[in-house]
Design a protein around this motif. Structure first.
Motif: not given
Length: 75
Positions: A4-21, A23-30
């Motif tokens: 993670i964070g290595d420029p050799a990787r083609s896709c770097i994604s870091r996202e913090i998602v806070i949601s209500e509802g 948990v299993s629905d939110n994990v799968i939906d996100n």
């Protein structure tokens, strides 16, 4: 080896998602919303006992179309 964070990787994604509802629905939906390749979840102590994988992880494993990796606490 690229990490993670290595420029050799083609896709770097870091996202913090806070949601209500549900948990299993939110994990799968996100995971679907952000086009995740894998859902990784951690378990509690006692990975080999039936109580260590709770109902939320079980629900995600049953319903997700995305592969799910369940990791014991001391992996």
């Amino acid at each position: 080896e690229a990490g993670i964070g290595d420029p050799a990787r083609s896709c770097i994604s870091r996202e913090i998602v806070i949601s209500e509802g549900e948990v299993s629905d939110n994990v799968i939906d996100n995971a679907e919303k952000y086009h995740c390749d894998l859902i990784m979840l951690g378990t509690r102590e006692g990975f080999l006992s039936h109580n260590s994988i709770g109902p939320t992880i079980k629900a995600i494993m049953r319903r997700s179309k995305i592969p799910v990796l369940v990791v014991p606490p001391k992996a």
